[in-house]
Design an enzyme around this catalytic site. Structure first.
Site, short mmCIF file in Angstrom:
data_model
loop_
_atom_site.label_atom_id
_atom_site.label_comp_id
_atom_site.label_asym_id
_atom_site.label_seq_id
_atom_site.Cartn_x
_atom_site.Cartn_y
_atom_site.Cartn_z
N HIS A 124 -3.58 -4.82 0.34
CA HIS A 124 -3.12 -5.30 1.66
C HIS A 124 -3.24 -6.82 1.77
CE1 HIS A 124 -2.46 -1.59 4.03
NE2 HIS A 124 -3.36 -1.06 3.24
N CYS A 150 0.83 -1.20 0.00
CA CYS A 150 0.00 0.00 0.00
C CYS A 150 0.87 1.26 0.00
CB CYS A 150 -1.01 -0.03 1.14
SG CYS A 150 -2.39 1.11 0.87
N GLU A 184 -1.68 -8.79 3.60
CA GLU A 184 -1.56 -9.22 5.00
C GLU A 184 -2.92 -9.19 5.72
OE1 GLU A 184 -1.00 -6.22 4.07
OE2 GLU A 184 -1.87 -4.93 5.60
#
Ligand code: MN
Length: 233
Positions: free
Chosen positions: A210, A106, A212
């Protein structure tokens, strides 16, 4: 051989704004690496950190100071944190100089691109006519995928995921404009915006989304597993 030690850029709480959330260390742990937070602003120790780390992840967060890519800030970019910007840029360059892997997530893909000589769209709504919605989730921790990206076949990302398209979450109003020398575009949204970059040797790789945060997504896990293995070499 020991599992790789992977740094996560950490914004110091005194600066306010975005802080590191637990999805990042959790994703590294799932990929088989040892996460460690690296506080930005510790300029005296950046070379020491770069020597110690096997890899670096530049994390999500707020806007990059447009002066760092030669522009005056638009009204849509009222605040930035130069301690974070300068620390991440210096650490990114120190890792690249050492031939150690860097992954940007990001804000991180944007910092990575600026650190290596590229620039950014400061504000997608103001500068990119016909853009799709890139702020479709209210929380940076949101695990829900909202737009697809189309992946270039001649890329590490395609080799890794084995498909032309993947669904991603999207929580950004800035984006990579011109990629830095040595970085190629490997994924875009339907509006043409850049969503992933990589170097030919895979030592520098970045994602506008994102992974994660999409904890149960197999593609997200594959990305972190690949990166941890890259740091192992
Ligand atoms: Mn997006």
């Amino acid at each position: 051989m020991k599992d790789p030690l992977i740094g996560l850029s950490l914004r110091l709480p005194s600066a306010g704004g975005h802080n590191l959330n637990s999805n990042y260390p959790a994703a590294i742990l799932r990929g088989g690496g040892a996460p460690i937070a690296v506080p930005m602003g510790a300029y005296d120790y950046l070379d020491e950190y770069a020597d110690m780390l096997d890899g670096l992840i530049l994390t999500g967060g707020g806007d990059v100071d447009p002066q760092l890519f030669g522009e005056e800030a638009l009204p849509q970019v009222p605040t930035f944190d130069r301690v974070m910007d300068d620390g991440e840029i210096a650490l990114c360059r120190a890792m690249v100089q050492r031939g150690k892997p860097v992954m940007g997530i990001c804000r991180g893909i944007q910092v990575m691109n600026v650190a290596l000589g590229g620039n950014l769209w400061q504000d997608i709504p103001a500068q990119v006519p016909g853009h799709i919605c890139h702020r479709s989730a209210p929380q940076p921790e949101n695990p829900v995928a909202t737009h697809p990206v189309t992946i270039e076949e001649d890329s590490i990302l395609y080799a890794l995921l084995g498909k032309k398209e993947t669904m991603t979450n999207s929580i950004h109003h800035q984006a990579v404009k011109d990629p830095a020398p040595g970085l190629k575009v490997t994924a875009r949204t339907a509006d043409g915006l850049i969503e992933a970059l990589e170097s030919a040797d895979g030592l520098v790789i970045g994602f506008q989304w994102h992974p994660e945060a999409m904890r149960d997504n197999p593609d997200s896990h594959a990305i972190f597993k690949w990166f941890v293995d890259k740091c192992r070499k």
